[in-house]
Structures are given as C-alpha cells and as structure tokens.
Motif scaffolding. Structure first.
Motif, PDB file in Angstrom:
ATOM      1  N   HIS A 163       0.767  -1.088  -0.006  1.00 37.67           N
ATOM      2  CA  HIS A 163      -0.041   0.058  -0.051  1.00 37.67           C
ATOM      3  C   HIS A 163       0.786   1.358   0.006  1.00 37.67           C
ATOM      4  CE1 HIS A 163      -2.911   2.767   0.965  1.00 37.67           C
ATOM      5  NE2 HIS A 163      -4.112   1.967   0.709  1.00 37.67           N
ATOM      6  N   CYS A 192     -10.848   7.097  -2.175  1.00 35.37           N
ATOM      7  CA  CYS A 192      -9.731   6.575  -1.040  1.00 35.37           C
ATOM      8  C   CYS A 192      -9.304   7.757  -0.176  1.00 35.37           C
ATOM      9  CB  CYS A 192      -8.523   6.192  -1.847  1.00 35.37           C
ATOM     10  SG  CYS A 192      -7.050   5.865  -0.677  1.00 35.37           S
ATOM     11  N   HIS A 236      -6.008   9.644  -0.946  1.00 38.73           N
ATOM     12  CA  HIS A 236      -5.900  10.090  -2.351  1.00 38.73           C
ATOM     13  C   HIS A 236      -5.175  11.441  -2.578  1.00 38.73           C
ATOM     14  CE1 HIS A 236      -9.801  12.416  -2.387  1.00 38.73           C
ATOM     15  NE2 HIS A 236      -8.952  13.184  -3.177  1.00 38.73           N
ATOM     16  N   CYS A 251      -1.431  10.650  -2.052  1.00 45.33           N
ATOM     17  CA  CYS A 251      -0.973   9.414  -2.563  1.00 45.33           C
ATOM     18  C   CYS A 251       0.122   9.609  -3.946  1.00 45.33           C
ATOM     19  CB  CYS A 251      -1.843   8.666  -3.020  1.00 45.33           C
ATOM     20  SG  CYS A 251      -1.472   6.983  -3.537  1.00 45.33           S
ATOM     21  N   CYS A 259      -9.189   7.115  -8.249  1.00 45.93           N
ATOM     22  CA  CYS A 259      -9.154   7.376  -6.568  1.00 45.93           C
ATOM     23  C   CYS A 259      -9.765   8.015  -5.785  1.00 45.93           C
ATOM     24  CB  CYS A 259      -7.414   7.577  -6.247  1.00 45.93           C
ATOM     25  SG  CYS A 259      -6.920   5.925  -6.805  1.00 45.93           S
ATOM     26  N   CYS A 277      -6.757  -0.866  -1.591  1.00 46.44           N
ATOM     27  CA  CYS A 277      -6.117   0.025  -2.886  1.00 46.44           C
ATOM     28  C   CYS A 277      -6.275  -0.303  -4.255  1.00 46.44           C
ATOM     29  CB  CYS A 277      -4.534  -0.001  -2.524  1.00 46.44           C
ATOM     30  SG  CYS A 277      -3.745   1.021  -3.723  1.00 46.44           S
ATOM     31  N   HIS A 278      -6.889   0.440  -5.125  1.00 47.20           N
ATOM     32  CA  HIS A 278      -7.408   0.193  -6.339  1.00 47.20           C
ATOM     33  C   HIS A 278      -5.960  -0.382  -7.269  1.00 47.20           C
ATOM     34  CE1 HIS A 278     -11.094   1.837  -5.971  1.00 47.20           C
ATOM     35  NE2 HIS A 278     -10.648   3.246  -5.661  1.00 47.20           N
TER      36      HIS A 278
HETATM   37  S1  SF4 Z   1      -6.602   3.524  -3.628  1.00 48.59           S
HETATM   38 FE1  SF4 Z   1      -4.228   3.076  -3.981  1.00 48.59          FE
HETATM   39  S2  SF4 Z   1      -3.413   4.319  -5.328  1.00 48.59           S
HETATM   40 FE2  SF4 Z   1      -5.711   5.159  -5.066  1.00 48.59          FE
HETATM   41  S3  SF4 Z   1      -5.255   7.009  -3.689  1.00 48.59           S
HETATM   42 FE3  SF4 Z   1      -5.594   5.172  -2.388  1.00 48.59          FE
HETATM   43  S4  SF4 Z   1      -3.505   4.313  -2.089  1.00 48.59           S
HETATM   44 FE4  SF4 Z   1      -3.204   5.674  -3.802  1.00 48.59          FE
END
Ligand code: SF4
Ligand code: ATP
Ligand code: MG
Length: 425
Positions: free
Chosen positions: A331, A368, A371, A374, A381, A399-400
């Motif tokens: 992650h 998320c 995001h 990230c 996201c 996490c995507h």
């Molecule tokens: S889903 Fe994963 S890639 Fe997307 S913002 Fe969250 S942590 Fe980052």
C-alpha cells in the motif's frame, strides 16, 4: 437478590460462556467486523473508526499502526466498550471468544474487562486512581485476578512461619529443661538467643501482604529499582515514565486472554522499552496471552508482532504478516511509513516523507481517503472507495492498484502547484 449474589451469577455466566466459546473455535479469539465508531460533536460527526475489520488469534500479537488521529485508540476503546459520549459504536460486531460484546449488559461487560481483556492505556495519569497508593493499586489487581496463586504463596509463608514458631517452642523447652544445670552467664546467653530467634519470626502475613510482595516483584520487573519506596507513593508523586510502568505492571498482573497495549512504551527510554517488550513476550508465552499492540513505532511492531494492521483515517488499509509487510509493503501509505524510518543503511539516502496532512475526520476525502497524499494515485481514486481485497488468506489490502477492476485505469497527473501545495503543512 443481594448485589453480591448478582455479581456471583454474572461471574458464573461469564465463566460458562468462556468455556463453551473456547470449545467452538480454539484459535480465533477476537473478531472485529465492520466496526464504526463516530463522535457526534458540535462541529459535525467525527468518523473516527469507519468500517474496521480484523481478527486476533490465540497467542498472537497483532500490531495496529498508523499516524496520529487515525483511530487506533478509539478502536481499542470500542473493543472494551469504553467509548464515552459523544462517541458511539454505530455499526459492526465485536466477538470475543464467540461472545458478541456489543450485546452484553454493562455489568457483564465489566466482568470481562480486567479478567479476560485488559488494556494498558495511552494516558497513565488519567487511568490511575490519584488517591490510592501505587503499590495498593497494583496489589489490588493481584487480589482480584490471581487469588488462587496468592493463596498458594500465603500457605508457603504460613508454613515457613509455623516452622519457626515450632523451633522457638523447642528452644524454650530446652531452656526450661536445662535451666537448673546452667550458670548465670549461660542462662543470660540462652535468653538472648531466644530473644534473637523471636525477632526472626515475621508477623503472620495475610493475603494483602502477599499481594504487595507480588506488586513489588512486578514493579521491579518493569525496571523500577527502588520498588519498595514506589509502592508507598501516590501517582502524582511519580514521573510520567514510572506511572506508565505501573500501568504496564497492572496490565501484566491480570494474565488476561487479550492484552490491549496502547502506546505502552512511548514515554520510556530504549533500555526500559526493551525490558518491557521482553516482559510482554514472556507473558504471551507463559499464559498464551494475545496482544493488540498499538503504536506509531514500526520498530516495536517489527520486534513483537506476528501480523500487522495498518490504519489510515479510520480504515485499515493493509493487513499482513509482519514479515510480508516489512519485506514487501504494497500500500502506498505503508510504503511511505516504512520509507520514513531512519536506519544506518539509509544514512546517505533521503528519507521519504508522506506529503500533506492527516485528513479531517468530519469531512474525510472522497473515494480513497489517502488520495490527496498518494503519489501513485489513479484517476478514479477520489471517486470510488477501495475495496478490502484478499490477496491470499493472510494478506489484505484496500487500494485500487491491486483491484483487477481498476488497476489498469489511468494514473492521475499531479501538477506542480498541487504537489507544492500538498507539502505545505
Ligand atoms: S487507492 Fe491506492 S493508489 Fe489510489 S489513492 Fe488510495 S492508496 Fe493511492
Ligand atoms: N471524545 C472525542 N470527541 C471527539 N472526537 C474524538 C474524541 N476522541 C477521539 N476523537 C477523534 O477520533 C479520532 C481518532 O482518535 P484516536 O485517539 O483513536 O487516534 P489515535 O490513532 O489513537 O492517535 P494517536 O496516535 O495520537 O494516539 C481523532 O480525530 C480524534 O480527534
Ligand atoms: Mg491513541
């Protein structure tokens, strides 16, 4: 029915529940499912814990790690049902040995706290009673939870004392029988001998004395050398580090099935910290205690944990064995946390910093929650909340980038101003 009778029935029920529960699944100790704990404040609803799930198995240490304010303590307090108003558990289930803790009455819950589950709190001053001597507080824990063992020790002490009393009687008898043949000087010497022997005999101990003796021993074991003096002090007469160790001593004295330790060693120096971690390991081995270890310190997690749950903004985002997590963090948030640990190998390298700030839990970011910080962010996201994916039976991630449905979607293009802004904290 008297209060004592009521308490006895509750205690009996608890023991029976625990016995039958243990038979059903001998390995799973705690199962938290989709736990949501919110605080209803004037500013808005703080979603401190927002859909958290994890298991703790018998005899394992689960590390719960994450930045400040991400909901670690609230998760722990929820397990013990100690969340205070305006906080409330609004959804989910907490099963301890197959007993749903959320369905128990307050009295039943109280009988589990301290007996089967104990917690070392993050703030020791607020958790110790200010008007009771430190020693008495630790002794009380022994009296409540280890009465059987105390009685065994008491029996040994009483036997030893009886032996001395018997020897004294013999000595007196000998004196009486031989008195006539002794010179005046010999008589005086004998009397002194009897007097000295009398002094050797301690006053008959009671259970509280034995509890205080055990308290002194455990206080020494948590690294306080002048334990005898400390027993006679009030909490405000102790340093922060000492208070924390007193709390740890109390937590360890209960021999619970589950010990929740919330940042137990933050205020302590590294040598004492190592001693305490050793004590916890010993406790775990000796009594098969499971531990939920909450900390910011990934070093402690690596040292003690079998598995680790990484928490971010009210959610668990990665859940793996400690070995997997440190060898191969997947992650982006965990990668950031691990990249920020200083080490000798990284001496010449720049440490990574997770840019931006921990989000406000009243208005958490959409999709998320990580995001806005990230570096790996995808276009979707900020729109869709990641699912909690099971990569294998011991590895979960939200996490995507790991979701077959979204992982091929386009990467988000950060522009320079956004990046600069996000570093302003
Ligand atoms: S889903 Fe994963 S890639 Fe997307 S913002 Fe969250 S942590 Fe980052
Ligand atoms: N009584 C309360 N009223 C309102 N909000 C609260 C209350 N207690 C906790 N919170 C909020 O719940 C969130 C989670 O807090 P928690 O104490 O669980 O964080 P934590 O992960 O333990 O942080 P730390 O590492 O600093 O101990 C925070 O945003 C906090 O402000
Ligand atoms: Mg906390």
């Amino acid at each position: 029915m008297t209060l004592t009778e009521k308490k006895e029935i509750i205690e009996e029920n608890r023991k029976n529940q625990m016995k039958s529960a243990i038979k059903e699944d001998s390995n799973l100790l705690l199962q938290v499912k989709n736990l949501k704990t919110y605080f209803y404040t004037e500013e808005g609803i703080v979603k401190a814990v927002d859909g958290v799930s994890f298991n703790i198995y018998k005899n394992e240490v689960l590390g719960l790690v994450g930045e400040t304010g991400c909901g670690k303590s609230v998760t722990a307090l929820s397990i013990l049902r100690l969340v205070r108003s305006p906080g409330r558990i609004i959804e989910g289930s907490i099963e301890f040995n197959n007993i749903n803790m959320l369905e128990l009455s307050e009295e039943e819950m109280r009988s589990h706290r301290g007996n089967d589950i104990t917690m070392i709190f993050q703030d020791p001053l607020n958790s110790l009673n200010p008007v009771i001597l430190a020693g008495d507080q630790v002794a009380e824990v022994f009296l409540l939870h280890q009465e059987e063992e105390l009685n065994k020790i008491l029996d040994v002490h009483l036997l030893e004392r009886d032996k001395l009393v018997q020897e004294l009687k013999e000595l007196k008898k000998e004196f009486k029988e031989n008195k006539e043949q002794l010179s005046e000087t010999e008589k005086e010497e004998f009397k002194v001998k009897i007097k000295d022997f009398k002094k050797k005999i301690p006053k008959a101990p009671n259970l509280k004395d034995v509890a205080l003796e055990k308290a002194e021993q455990i206080i020494k074991e948590v690294g306080i050398a002048d334990a005898k003096q400390i027993l006679k002090r009030y909490p405000h007469e102790l340093s922060g580090g000492m208070r924390q160790r007193i709390m740890i001593a109390m937590g360890l004295s209960c021999t619970p099935l589950l010990l929740i330790a919330d940042e137990p060693t933050t205020a302590l120096d590294v040598t004492i910290q190592a001693q305490i971690l050793d004590l916890m390991k010993n406790l775990q081995k000796k009594f098969d205690t499971s531990i939920l270890m909450i900390t910011h310190d990934l070093g402690i997690i690596a040292e003690l944990s079998d598995r680790v749950a990484v928490m971010y903004s009210g959610n668990i985002v990665e859940y793996a064995t400690a070995e997997d997590l440190f060898k191969n963090p997947r992650h982006p948030y965990t990668q950031g946390l691990i990249g920020a640990i200083p080490s000798v190998e990284k001496k010449d390298k720049k440490l990574t910093v997770i840019r931006g700030m921990v989000p406000n839990l009243i208005y958490p970011p959409s999709g998320c929650r990580f995001h806005p910080r990230c570096t790996e962010r995808l276009e979707i996201c900020d729109k869709i909340k990641p699912r909690f994916l099971e990569i294998d039976d011991r590895y979960f991630i939200a996490c995507h980038l790991f979701d077959p449905e979204y992982k091929e979607s386009p990467k988000y293009q950060w522009d320079e101003t956004e990046i600069k802004e996000s570093y302003k904290v």
